[in-house]
Design an enzyme around this catalytic site. Structure first.
Site, PDB file in Angstrom:
ATOM      1  CB  SER A 297      -0.951  -0.052   1.206  1.00 23.10           C
ATOM      2  OG  SER A 297      -1.963   0.907   1.106  1.00 23.10           O
ATOM      3  CG  ASP A 308       8.440   4.513 -11.488  1.00 22.55           C
ATOM      4  OD1 ASP A 308       9.085   3.468 -11.651  1.00 22.55           O
ATOM      5  OD2 ASP A 308       7.197   4.564 -11.534  1.00 22.55           O
ATOM      6  CE  LYS A 322      -4.890  -2.248   0.406  1.00 26.19           C
ATOM      7  NZ  LYS A 322      -5.233  -0.821   0.582  1.00 26.19           N
TER       8      LYS A 322
END
Length: 456
Positions: A297, A308, A322
């Site tokens: 999460s 990224d 999740k």
């Protein structure tokens, strides 16, 4: 414990309930069924209990992250989200042999700490009620209560047979989500790795994402840098997530520009795009993030964003996957709240974090370690690593040694076999990378040495 990233959304259910049940034939049936059960069931049953059961049945048809919390469960849910409660300020565990409840660490400044309770002390009774054989949840409920009220404990100090009685006044206890490498004698955390090495490396575990997590991290990083820390290991292993806001704010400390995370609702429509503010305070701090199969999460949001943007190296193994948003919908004081999935998280590289039902390892989801930095720890090795971590978190080293020996006796093994031989291989990989990176930086000033962005 809730793993969701939540925001509170209120509806006036108590005012509108009757109108709601008239909205469709299906909803009329629910109302009719509750009335018939009340009329015909062999025992008396309260309407509120039936409504609660109906609500629980509704969310059971949704994904596994949706849940109904009755009003009694809401208080505990709020404690989990806010990481604070009214109590005496101790962490307790059951002794592996005697099953007595033992203090593993008093929280510095808490009522328990001020009363002289220390790691290793055994809590024998609360208000005259013996804790022998009692589970941790029940014992915790006895010690908690309203702020300003008193509670009487019988305590046996570590290493003695003497029982002393203490009366403590409960107060609001705030539990930090930032854990360190090891405990100091007073129960506070040491956030600098203890190996005698250069460079000096910080180590911070994030237990979950609570309202103050990012702010506390910012303050702590300022302190560590003033102590000469040159690089940071941010440990997100076993972090179930928490609130979205603190995860976004944490990324904003390290990322100077660009997207942090996007949420998409029904039909894939974009609901929110969270961008870096451009005020990153630590844009160049060498950073490694540790992840494992229980990183979920909000923790995945942080790992995905920093990966990224090429801002951190990800070490460990693939995360949980999740990537859904849950909102809390208030049903009024009588009926508690609903936790409902309303959106999914998408990383800056425009890939879904969430693992679809039945998705295999070849499908993109979650966060993968950077190439060359996968270090898998699974099965018995993972159990040993977690056991070693739990023993290291005990603020009394002598107690930790005793418990390790007790666990070995219970399993008819050697104490050294209870924990993972050679220490923590994922942390070792992170330290190896940061040490090499900082050495290269000193030899070639002006180079970042960080990997290029990984679009995973």
């Amino acid at each position: 414990m809730t793993t969701a990233n939540m925001k509170i959304s209120s509806i006036l259910l108590l005012v509108c309930l009757c109108c709601y049940f008239r909205a469709s034939p299906e909803e009329q049936i629910v109302k009719f069924a509750i009335g018939q059960i009340r009329l015909r069931y062999v025992h008396d049953v309260k309407t509120g209990e039936l409504v609660g059961g109906a609500l629980a049945g509704c969310v059971a048809k949704l994904d596994r992250y949706c849940q109904y919390y009755d009003r009694e469960a809401v208080a505990q849910l709020n404690e989990e989200i806010d990481r604070q409660f009214a109590g005496i300020g101790v962490e307790i565990q059951a002794d592996p042999e005697t099953k007595e409840l033992v203090v593993t660490s008093p929280l510095p400044g808490s009522p328990a700490y001020q009363a002289g309770i220390r790691a290793g002390d055994c809590i024998v009774a609360v208000e005259g009620r013996s804790l022998q054989g009692m589970n941790l949840e029940e014992a915790s409920r006895l010690m908690r209560g309203k702020p300003g009220t008193t509670v009487r404990l019988q305590v046996r100090p570590f290493g003695t047979d003497e029982i002393r009685e203490v009366v403590l006044t409960r107060q609001m206890i705030k539990v930090s989500t930032l854990l360190g490498d090891r405990r100091r004698p007073d129960g506070s955390w040491e956030y600098i790795l203890e190996e005698p090495q250069q460079p000096k490396l910080g180590y911070i575990r994030i237990a979950s994402f609570a309202p103050d997590t990012a702010q506390e991290l910012d303050t702590l990083l300022g302190s560590l840098l003033s102590q000469g820390v040159e690089g940071l290991v941010l440990d997100l292993r076993n972090d179930p997530g928490g609130l979205l806001g603190p995860a976004v704010a944490m990324c904003d400390l390290f990322v100077s520009s660009g997207t942090i995370v996007t949420t998409r609702g029904r039909g894939g429509r974009i609901r929110s795009v969270f961008q870096a503010s451009g005020r990153a305070k630590y844009p160049d701090l060498p950073l490694v993030i540790l992840v494992n199969q229980e990183t979920a999460s909000a923790a995945e949001i942080v790992a995905a964003c920093l990966q990224d943007h090429g801002r951190a190296v990800i070490v460990g193994q693939r995360t949980y996957g999740k990537g859904t948003v849950q909102e809390l919908v208030s049903l009024g004081s009588r009926y508690g709240v609903l936790k409902v999935t309303t959106a999914t998280y998408w990383r800056p590289s425009n890939r879904d974090i969430n693992r679809p039902p039945g998705a295999g390892e070849d499908v993109p989801w979650g966060v993968q370690p950077d190439p060359g930095f996968e270090v898998k720890v699974e099965g018995e090795a993972l159990a040993r690593l977690n056991r070693a971590r739990a023993l290291r978190d005990v603020a009394n080293p002598e107690l930790a040694v005793r418990w390790q020996a007790a666990l070995a006796r219970a399993s008819e093994g050697n104490p050294e076999e209870i924990i993972l031989p050679g220490g923590d291989p994922q942390l070792a990989k992170a330290v190896e990378y940061l040490t090499k990176l900082l050495s290269e930086r000193k030899g070639h000033p002006g180079t970042s040495g960080m990997p290029t962005a990984q679009k995973n």
